[in-house]
Design a protein around this motif. Structure first.
Motif, PDB file in Angstrom:
ATOM      1  N   ASN A  37       0.888  -1.007  -0.220  1.00 34.74           N
ATOM      2  CA  ASN A  37      -0.504  -0.281  -0.122  1.00 34.74           C
ATOM      3  C   ASN A  37       0.872   1.570  -0.201  1.00 34.74           C
ATOM      4  OD1 ASN A  37      -2.518  -2.339   0.249  1.00 34.74           O
ATOM      5  ND2 ASN A  37      -2.954  -0.802   1.794  1.00 34.74           N
ATOM      6  N   LEU A  38       1.797   1.546   0.946  1.00 38.99           N
ATOM      7  CA  LEU A  38       3.035   2.743   0.573  1.00 38.99           C
ATOM      8  C   LEU A  38       3.191   2.338  -0.087  1.00 38.99           C
ATOM      9  CD1 LEU A  38       4.369   3.714   2.868  1.00 38.99           C
ATOM     10  CD2 LEU A  38       5.954   3.005   2.868  1.00 38.99           C
ATOM     11  N   TYR A  39       4.006   1.040  -1.321  1.00 40.78           N
ATOM     12  CA  TYR A  39       4.490   1.409  -2.662  1.00 40.78           C
ATOM     13  C   TYR A  39       3.922   1.956  -3.652  1.00 40.78           C
ATOM     14  CZ  TYR A  39       7.950  -2.129  -1.119  1.00 40.78           C
ATOM     15  OH  TYR A  39       8.429  -2.193   0.005  1.00 40.78           O
ATOM     16  N   VAL A  40       2.233   1.679  -3.571  1.00 38.21           N
ATOM     17  CA  VAL A  40       0.911   3.025  -4.791  1.00 38.21           C
ATOM     18  C   VAL A  40       0.951   3.802  -4.196  1.00 38.21           C
ATOM     19  CG1 VAL A  40      -1.234   2.744  -4.625  1.00 38.21           C
ATOM     20  CG2 VAL A  40      -0.394   0.818  -4.455  1.00 38.21           C
ATOM     21  N   ASP A  41       1.348   4.120  -2.485  1.00 45.21           N
ATOM     22  CA  ASP A  41       1.465   5.608  -2.574  1.00 45.21           C
ATOM     23  C   ASP A  41       2.603   6.307  -2.915  1.00 45.21           C
ATOM     24  OD1 ASP A  41       0.761   7.975  -1.171  1.00 45.21           O
ATOM     25  OD2 ASP A  41       2.195   7.818  -0.301  1.00 45.21           O
ATOM     26  N   ILE A  42       3.742   5.751  -2.972  1.00 46.18           N
ATOM     27  CA  ILE A  42       4.916   6.108  -3.365  1.00 46.18           C
ATOM     28  C   ILE A  42       5.318   6.514  -5.076  1.00 46.18           C
ATOM     29  CG2 ILE A  42       6.880   5.330  -3.946  1.00 46.18           C
ATOM     30  CD1 ILE A  42       7.779   4.516  -0.920  1.00 46.18           C
ATOM     31  N   ALA A  43       4.588   5.564  -5.633  1.00 47.09           N
ATOM     32  CA  ALA A  43       4.364   4.977  -6.991  1.00 47.09           C
ATOM     33  C   ALA A  43       3.162   6.632  -7.605  1.00 47.09           C
ATOM     34  CB  ALA A  43       3.700   4.345  -7.964  1.00 47.09           C
ATOM     35  N   GLN A  44       2.707   6.326  -6.769  1.00 49.68           N
ATOM     36  CA  GLN A  44       1.547   8.185  -6.939  1.00 49.68           C
ATOM     37  C   GLN A  44       2.089   9.464  -6.765  1.00 49.68           C
ATOM     38  OE1 GLN A  44      -1.971   7.857  -4.614  1.00 49.68           O
ATOM     39  NE2 GLN A  44      -2.586   6.193  -6.000  1.00 49.68           N
ATOM     40  N   LYS A  45       2.985   9.446  -6.082  1.00 47.51           N
ATOM     41  CA  LYS A  45       3.375  10.934  -5.559  1.00 47.51           C
ATOM     42  C   LYS A  45       4.985  10.808  -6.821  1.00 47.51           C
ATOM     43  CE  LYS A  45       3.406  12.264  -1.612  1.00 47.51           C
ATOM     44  NZ  LYS A  45       2.042  11.972  -0.634  1.00 47.51           N
ATOM     45  N   MET A  46       5.191   9.796  -7.589  1.00 49.19           N
ATOM     46  CA  MET A  46       5.955  10.090  -8.832  1.00 49.19           C
ATOM     47  C   MET A  46       5.240   9.815  -9.694  1.00 49.19           C
ATOM     48  SD  MET A  46       9.296   8.956  -8.030  1.00 49.19           S
ATOM     49  CE  MET A  46      10.001   8.431  -9.753  1.00 49.19           C
ATOM     50  N   GLY A  47       4.163  10.106  -9.943  1.00 44.39           N
ATOM     51  CA  GLY A  47       2.869  11.122 -10.933  1.00 44.39           C
ATOM     52  C   GLY A  47       3.081   9.388 -11.866  1.00 44.39           C
ATOM     53  N   VAL A  48       2.841   8.058 -11.243  1.00 48.82           N
ATOM     54  CA  VAL A  48       2.251   7.284 -12.119  1.00 48.82           C
ATOM     55  C   VAL A  48       1.112   7.123 -11.299  1.00 48.82           C
ATOM     56  CG1 VAL A  48       2.743   4.776 -12.737  1.00 48.82           C
ATOM     57  CG2 VAL A  48       4.763   6.474 -12.190  1.00 48.82           C
ATOM     58  N   GLU A  49       0.168   6.529 -12.094  1.00 43.48           N
ATOM     59  CA  GLU A  49      -1.251   6.763 -11.679  1.00 43.48           C
ATOM     60  C   GLU A  49      -1.668   5.282 -11.612  1.00 43.48           C
ATOM     61  OE1 GLU A  49      -3.255   9.057 -10.829  1.00 43.48           O
ATOM     62  OE2 GLU A  49      -1.692  10.621 -11.109  1.00 43.48           O
ATOM     63  N   ILE A  50      -1.196   4.752 -10.336  1.00 37.26           N
ATOM     64  CA  ILE A  50      -1.349   2.998 -10.359  1.00 37.26           C
ATOM     65  C   ILE A  50      -2.793   2.905  -9.038  1.00 37.26           C
ATOM     66  CG2 ILE A  50       0.363   2.234 -11.132  1.00 37.26           C
ATOM     67  CD1 ILE A  50       1.353   1.788  -8.608  1.00 37.26           C
ATOM     68  N   ASP A  51      -3.563   1.971  -8.110  1.00 35.64           N
ATOM     69  CA  ASP A  51      -4.173   2.284  -7.569  1.00 35.64           C
ATOM     70  C   ASP A  51      -4.038   0.749  -7.278  1.00 35.64           C
ATOM     71  OD1 ASP A  51      -5.616   0.301  -9.297  1.00 35.64           O
ATOM     72  OD2 ASP A  51      -7.405   1.473  -9.680  1.00 35.64           O
ATOM     73  N   HIS A  52      -2.932   0.063  -7.884  1.00 36.37           N
ATOM     74  CA  HIS A  52      -2.491  -1.600  -6.727  1.00 36.37           C
ATOM     75  C   HIS A  52      -1.411  -1.671  -7.364  1.00 36.37           C
ATOM     76  CE1 HIS A  52      -3.439  -5.649  -6.053  1.00 36.37           C
ATOM     77  NE2 HIS A  52      -2.302  -5.783  -6.368  1.00 36.37           N
TER      78      HIS A  52
END
Length: 423
Positions: free
Chosen positions: A399-414
């Motif tokens: 779940n934390l990795y999803v948040d990290i990806a979103q902070k990187m501008g990568v739109e994922i939810d899983h």
């Protein structure tokens, strides 16, 4: 590009093609490297992950008080000046078992043995992000580690096709990658090699185009899996061609010598920091433990043997000494990033840094309750967060990795075994 268009039109109906960074790279092709690409000072996001193979002594690491008023512990002491730059987490893990043979799931949440049944395999978060944003830099990602130790080589980074990413094994090699340009002769040889490799790939893709119209669904799925690996090679070739003629940044100092994993650790951190600042890469991983020898810290026993301490006070004291050393240099890395300019802010503000281990307790071979630190990246830091250990309220580390990806501008939810985004 015409060939790619033809391939996409020919087999696109039967194969689910992933994004091709080589196609996206064409949008900025021809621009001078390190000048017009979105880099330092222009709001680029970076990610660094550091993984320890044998964990930490959690009794001497985790505080008892949650929130911003958490107390200093033996292993947090080297990081105390950095406490406002980071968050300490407890209770996060992947729900996997396997002891030493599950540590490789640290950045993926997935055991390699279970990867074949998953669309994304056991891809690690660094390699996932590299596929999304790595085409913007000379090196989509940098993986640094050892090919020695109890695991048979660095296993911190994995691709979607289930392939272990071989590491850069010392500061000398990392320095050459970053700052030493190939000779004209070497560039010519590389161009010839790439031409041959490109021809081979052309042949493979043409054969695949013919075969895809003749096989059943089951075989098409197998063909898709195979072609994913082929495209990984094709993307790497495209990026190599693009950067081959671009100059590397000037070397900041003389090429360092390789010594040993203990003495080399500060230099590896420094070179990773420079790789980020020069925008040579935005994704880096560092694995510690493969050949980290306690003898170089004046400790007589083997690291692996020490990790199975059996509650022996002398062994635990030795472990704390070497763990403090690792944690101290992690703190110095954060301090270094916070002192590097990135436009109107500091490089640490642009860089999310994950530090921890896929091992919660090496003495009992547990992969639960992992030690996790998160620093920089624009997060609100300065606290100790403990998540629930109840199975019904369990929060996966992914779940934390999803948040990290979103902070990187990568739109994922899983990602991996996530159940959502970390709150």
């Amino acid at each position: 590009m015409n060939r790619r268009t033809f391939i996409l039109r020919s087999i696109g109906a039967t194969l689910a093609l992933p994004k091709l960074p080589s196609l996206m790279a064409a949008a900025v092709e021809g621009n001078p490297a390190l000048q017009t690409v979105k880099g330092a000072g222009a709001g680029a996001r970076r990610f660094v992950a550091i993984g320890n193979l044998l964990g930490f002594q959690t009794k001497q690491l985790f505080p008892k008080t949650v929130g911003v008023e958490y107390e200093k512990t033996t292993l947090l002491e080297p990081l105390w000046e950095n406490r406002n730059q980071m968050t300490v987490y407890r209770g996060l893990d992947h729900g996997v078992k396997g002891g030493h043979f599950a540590v490789h799931s640290f950045l993926s949440g997935v055991l390699n043995s279970e990867a074949q049944n998953r669309p994304e395999g056991n891809v690690t978060i660094d390699q996932y992000l590299a596929e999304e944003v790595g085409y913007q830099t000379r090196f989509p990602s940098l993986t640094v580690g050892s090919e020695g130790g109890i695991h048979g080589g660095c296993q911190i980074a994995w691709t979607k096709s289930g392939v272990r990413v071989p590491p850069i094994t010392g500061p000398a090699e990392l320095f050459e990658r970053l700052f030493v340009s190939d000779s004209p002769e070497r560039r010519a040889r590389r161009a010839e090699e790439q031409q041959v490799q490109g021809s081979i790939l052309d042949s493979v893709m043409e054969q695949a185009n013919r075969i895809s119209r003749q096989v059943n669904k089951e075989d098409k799925d197998k063909l898709d899996e195979y072609l994913t690996s082929v495209r990984d090679v094709e993307k790497r070739l495209e990026l190599r061609k693009r950067w081959a003629s671009q100059p590397k940044p000037p070397a900041p100092f003389e090429k360092p010598a390789n010594h040993n994993a203990v003495e080399d650790l500060p230099m590896l951190y420094e070179l990773i920091a420079m790789a980020l600042q020069t925008d040579s890469t935005r994704i880096a991983t560092l694995e510690i433990g493969g050949d980290f020898m306690p003898q170089n810290l004046g400790i007589k026993k083997d690291y692996h043997a020490l990790s199975h301490h059996g509650n022996d006070p002398e062994s635990i004291a030795s472990l704390i000494t070497l763990e403090q050393y690792q944690i101290m240099h992690f703190g110095k890395f954060l301090t270094r990033l916070s002192g590097m300019n990135d436009g109107d802010r500091m490089l640490l503000d642009s860089t999310t840094v994950l530090f921890g281990s896929g091992m919660g307790d090496a003495n009992s071979h547990k992969n639960s309750d992992l030690p996790i630190f998160l620093a920089g990246g624009g997060y609100k830091h300065g606290q100790f967060r403990e998540v629930s250990k109840e199975s019904s309220r369990k929060v996966p580390l992914c779940n934390l990795y999803v948040d990290i990806a979103q902070k990187m501008g990568v739109e994922i939810d899983h990602f991996g075994n996530s159940s959502g985004c970390f709150a």
